[in-house]
Design a protein around this motif. Sequence first.
Motif, mmCIF file in Angstrom:
data_model
loop_
_atom_site.group_PDB
_atom_site.id
_atom_site.type_symbol
_atom_site.label_atom_id
_atom_site.label_comp_id
_atom_site.label_asym_id
_atom_site.label_seq_id
_atom_site.Cartn_x
_atom_site.Cartn_y
_atom_site.Cartn_z
ATOM 1 N N SER A 76 74.522 -32.912 69.532
ATOM 2 C CA SER A 76 74.504 -32.201 68.250
ATOM 3 C C SER A 76 73.352 -32.684 67.362
ATOM 4 O O SER A 76 73.280 -33.864 66.999
ATOM 5 N N GLU A 77 72.489 -31.763 67.010
ATOM 6 C CA GLU A 77 71.307 -32.095 66.192
ATOM 7 C C GLU A 77 71.705 -32.619 64.812
ATOM 8 O O GLU A 77 71.123 -33.582 64.318
ATOM 9 N N SER A 78 72.703 -32.023 64.197
ATOM 10 C CA SER A 78 73.114 -32.465 62.852
ATOM 11 C C SER A 78 73.710 -33.876 62.890
ATOM 12 O O SER A 78 73.450 -34.690 61.998
ATOM 13 N N ARG A 80 72.981 -36.181 65.110
ATOM 14 C CA ARG A 80 71.868 -37.095 65.398
ATOM 15 C C ARG A 80 71.045 -37.369 64.138
ATOM 16 O O ARG A 80 70.595 -38.483 63.919
ATOM 17 N N LYS A 81 70.859 -36.332 63.312
ATOM 18 C CA LYS A 81 70.086 -36.513 62.076
ATOM 19 C C LYS A 81 70.756 -37.531 61.159
ATOM 20 O O LYS A 81 70.079 -38.348 60.531
ATOM 21 N N GLU A 82 72.077 -37.480 61.058
ATOM 22 C CA GLU A 82 72.807 -38.457 60.239
ATOM 23 C C GLU A 82 72.589 -39.876 60.766
ATOM 24 O O GLU A 82 72.355 -40.812 60.002
ATOM 25 N N ILE A 84 70.081 -40.944 62.701
ATOM 26 C CA ILE A 84 68.672 -41.320 62.513
ATOM 27 C C ILE A 84 68.424 -41.738 61.072
ATOM 28 O O ILE A 84 67.734 -42.736 60.809
ATOM 29 N N ASN A 85 68.989 -41.014 60.131
ATOM 30 C CA ASN A 85 68.837 -41.355 58.715
ATOM 31 C C ASN A 85 69.373 -42.762 58.435
ATOM 32 O O ASN A 85 68.725 -43.574 57.766
ATOM 33 N N GLN A 88 66.965 -45.339 60.104
ATOM 34 C CA GLN A 88 65.685 -45.458 59.402
ATOM 35 C C GLN A 88 65.818 -46.242 58.097
ATOM 36 O O GLN A 88 64.889 -46.930 57.693
ATOM 37 N N ALA A 129 77.800 -39.283 66.186
ATOM 38 C CA ALA A 129 76.751 -39.033 67.181
ATOM 39 C C ALA A 129 76.744 -40.078 68.286
ATOM 40 O O ALA A 129 76.337 -39.807 69.416
#
Length: 192
Positions: A76-78, A80-82, A84-85, A88, A129
């Motif tokens: 799931s891209e959404s 993964r974005k959480e 990654i955020n 980072q 994720a």
Amino acid sequence: MRLREKDKCILRLLIQNGRLPFAEIGRRCDVSRQVAFERVKRFLEEGLAEGFTIRLNEEKFGLSFRAYILIIAKPSESLRKELINFLQKSRNVRRIQLLFGRYDFFLELLFRNKDEMTDFIREMHAFEAVERTETFIVYQTLKEKPEDPFLALLDAGAHTDTNADTNTDTNADTHADAKDTNRQKSGEGEEQ
């Protein structure tokens, strides 16, 4: 990108000691201070060099606990974005790399101790994720020389350049040095 021999000389010196004055770089590479300055400026503008920084001693700062984590993540891209955020923004994460293959992420992390690492892993696993992780803890570093591959490339290139390239480089270097010498004689480009 093809580098002139004098460019390679300048880069070698900067890799070994980024604090060298341009006058010293010029002396060691047989170019003027101004030519050395202009070449370094060009390296930065072209993205060949990305800046200068100091390398701090991790252990002296209490960051003696190094770990590597491999992550298998849900597609799931959404989600993964959480993740990654979070990664980072984390000050313990030194490097995040996306991978092809069995694992999706590679992390390099620094901690003060095992408890700090455990807290980080628990917090990371709270993200939906994260499907699975594998953690590697470093107990001893035998070599840490991130500059070695670059020095090897710069040194290898010195032995493989053709005579035509060398002559062209020499002529271009001589022309640039002569131009700079003329400027210095006329009072331009003097160090203040």
